[in-house]
Write an enzyme that holds these catalytic residues in place. Structure first.
Site, short mmCIF file in Angstrom:
data_model
loop_
_atom_site.label_atom_id
_atom_site.label_comp_id
_atom_site.label_asym_id
_atom_site.label_seq_id
_atom_site.Cartn_x
_atom_site.Cartn_y
_atom_site.Cartn_z
N TYR A 48 -2.97 -0.99 10.04
CA TYR A 48 -2.90 -1.19 8.58
C TYR A 48 -1.50 -0.83 8.07
O TYR A 48 -0.88 -1.58 7.32
CB TYR A 48 -3.96 -0.33 7.90
CG TYR A 48 -4.10 -0.54 6.41
CD1 TYR A 48 -4.90 -1.56 5.90
CD2 TYR A 48 -3.45 0.29 5.49
CE1 TYR A 48 -5.03 -1.76 4.53
CE2 TYR A 48 -3.58 0.11 4.12
CZ TYR A 48 -4.37 -0.91 3.65
OH TYR A 48 -4.51 -1.10 2.29
N SER B 11 0.86 -1.19 0.00
CA SER B 11 0.00 0.00 0.00
C SER B 11 0.89 1.24 0.00
O SER B 11 2.11 1.13 0.25
CB SER B 11 -0.85 -0.03 1.27
OG SER B 11 -1.40 1.23 1.57
P1 NDP Z 1 -11.80 -5.02 -1.43
O1 NDP Z 1 -12.45 -4.76 -0.13
O2 NDP Z 1 -12.56 -4.85 -2.69
O3 NDP Z 1 -11.14 -6.46 -1.44
C1 NDP Z 1 -10.66 -7.09 -0.31
C2 NDP Z 1 -10.62 -8.54 -0.61
O4 NDP Z 1 -10.02 -9.23 0.47
C3 NDP Z 1 -11.99 -9.13 -0.82
O5 NDP Z 1 -11.96 -9.90 -1.99
C4 NDP Z 1 -12.21 -10.00 0.40
O6 NDP Z 1 -12.95 -11.16 0.08
C5 NDP Z 1 -10.79 -10.37 0.77
N1 NDP Z 1 -10.65 -10.70 2.18
C6 NDP Z 1 -10.70 -9.88 3.24
N2 NDP Z 1 -10.56 -10.57 4.38
C7 NDP Z 1 -10.41 -11.86 4.03
C8 NDP Z 1 -10.22 -13.05 4.75
N3 NDP Z 1 -10.15 -13.07 6.10
N4 NDP Z 1 -10.11 -14.21 4.07
C9 NDP Z 1 -10.18 -14.22 2.72
N5 NDP Z 1 -10.36 -13.12 1.97
C10 NDP Z 1 -10.48 -11.95 2.63
O7 NDP Z 1 -10.53 -4.05 -1.41
P2 NDP Z 1 -9.33 -3.79 -2.42
O8 NDP Z 1 -9.49 -4.50 -3.68
O9 NDP Z 1 -9.13 -2.34 -2.41
O10 NDP Z 1 -8.13 -4.42 -1.57
C11 NDP Z 1 -7.32 -5.48 -2.04
C12 NDP Z 1 -5.93 -5.33 -1.46
O11 NDP Z 1 -5.35 -4.11 -1.92
C13 NDP Z 1 -5.90 -5.24 0.08
O12 NDP Z 1 -4.78 -5.93 0.56
C14 NDP Z 1 -5.76 -3.75 0.33
O13 NDP Z 1 -5.17 -3.47 1.57
C15 NDP Z 1 -4.86 -3.38 -0.83
N6 NDP Z 1 -4.84 -1.96 -1.16
C16 NDP Z 1 -5.95 -1.31 -1.62
C17 NDP Z 1 -5.88 0.03 -1.94
C18 NDP Z 1 -7.03 0.79 -2.48
O14 NDP Z 1 -6.89 2.01 -2.69
N7 NDP Z 1 -8.16 0.18 -2.77
C19 NDP Z 1 -4.64 0.79 -1.79
C20 NDP Z 1 -3.54 0.00 -1.29
C21 NDP Z 1 -3.66 -1.31 -1.00
P3 NDP Z 1 -14.32 -11.53 0.89
O15 NDP Z 1 -15.26 -10.40 0.63
O16 NDP Z 1 -14.74 -12.83 0.31
O17 NDP Z 1 -13.91 -11.65 2.33
#
Ligand code: NDP
Length: 255
Positions: free
Chosen positions: A158, A145
């Site tokens: 985070y 991130s």
């Molecule tokens: P979303 O909330 O769209 O996606 C998060 C994903 O993580 C979901 O698919 C969710 O699946 C999964 N997830 C969360 N907890 C669990 C768990 N315990 N077990 C399995 N799956 C899990 O967010 P983003 O696409 O934005 O985030 C994806 C990654 O990118 C993360 O690591 C986030 O920190 C990182 N990121 C995002 C940024 C942004 O601006 N959006 C910036 C920097 C980093 P489910 O719903 O099935 O639990």
């Protein structure tokens, strides 16, 4: 297709591949020929992501996983190998955030963020290691991130988890280079997903601050992550390991 970027015959697990950045990466990997394992908790979201990849002509299956649980991470890899015979690429993308001032967190909240974002990547990487070693090759892509680099008042656990991911990436890259396993991190800027739609509600002025500071003058889209996923999963990056690459429209280089 350029052979350097061809993923035909490869199997890629994408944790959190059922939406947002994970699905953006899964879509890129699938278009380059990989069979994608969409690994998330929510079976409906998993099924809909798989349907989307299949409709685009790709190959994909869903596996339910809760990455907070070590046993579930190991089961995910076992089920992948049982269903598809191999695994070549692991994208540690699942993540979450709890936004508060540092003094307001309960220890359970700290642990939940660290477990989901950092410890999960450790467990999933351990789980694929013997497959990669036996195959003589493997690729791990960890999703950091901007908070791997910067701080923010509302994101203490985070930021700790995302900073830790970058250092874990370097340590594993050193340990496993001799096994021909490359471990790299991607640092997304501000991307329009469910996660940040919530942040824009929680943190006033965030939307404007992001647009102001991002030289590209837009939020990123999940589709912006297909290219970097293919690069880091393919032969094109075979001599690249231990790096943390910002994909951020220039956010991290703006003074
Ligand atoms: P979303 O909330 O769209 O996606 C998060 C994903 O993580 C979901 O698919 C969710 O699946 C999964 N997830 C969360 N907890 C669990 C768990 N315990 N077990 C399995 N799956 C899990 O967010 P983003 O696409 O934005 O985030 C994806 C990654 O990118 C993360 O690591 C986030 O920190 C990182 N990121 C995002 C940024 C942004 O601006 N959006 C910036 C920097 C980093 P489910 O719903 O099935 O639990």
């Amino acid at each position: 297709m350029n052979a350097l970027f061809d993923l035909s015959g490869k199997v890629a697990i994408v944790t959190g591949g059922n939406g947002g950045i994970g699905l953006g990466m899964a879509t890129g990997l699938s278009a380059a020929g990989a069979t994608v394992v969409v690994a998330g908790r929510n079976s409906e979201k998993n099924a809909s992501a798989v349907a989307q990849l299949l409709a685009a002509g790709g190959k994909a299956i869903a596996i339910e996983v809760d990455v907070q649980l070590e046993a579930s991470c190991h089961r995910m890899v076992e089920q992948t190998v049982a269903a598809l015979g191999r695994v070549d690429i692991l994208v540690n993308n699942a993540g979450m955030n709890i936004r508060k001032q540092p003094q307001a967190y309960a220890l359970a909240e700290w642990n939940q963020v660290l477990q989901t974002n950092l410890t999960s990547a450790f467990s999933c990487s351990q789980a694929v290691y013997s497959e990669f070693k036996n195959q003589g090759a493997g690729k791990i892509i960890n999703i950091g991130s901007m908070m791997s680099i910067f701080g923010a008042s509302f994101a203490t656990p985070y930021a700790a988890s995302k900073g830790g991911l970058v250092q874990m990436t370097k340590a594993m890259a050193c340990a496993w280079a001799a096994d021909n396993i490359q471990v790299n991190a991607v640092l997304p800027g501000w991307i329009d997903t469910a996660l940040t739609r919530q942040a824009r509600t929680d943190v006033s002025g965030l939307h404007e601050r992001v647009l102001d500071r991002t030289p590209a003058k837009r939020w990123g889209e999940p589709g912006d992550f297909g290219g970097i996923a293919v690069f880091l999963a393919s032969a094109a990056s075979d001599f690249l390991t231990g790096t943390a690459i910002p994909v951020d429209g220039g956010y991290s280089v703006q003074g």
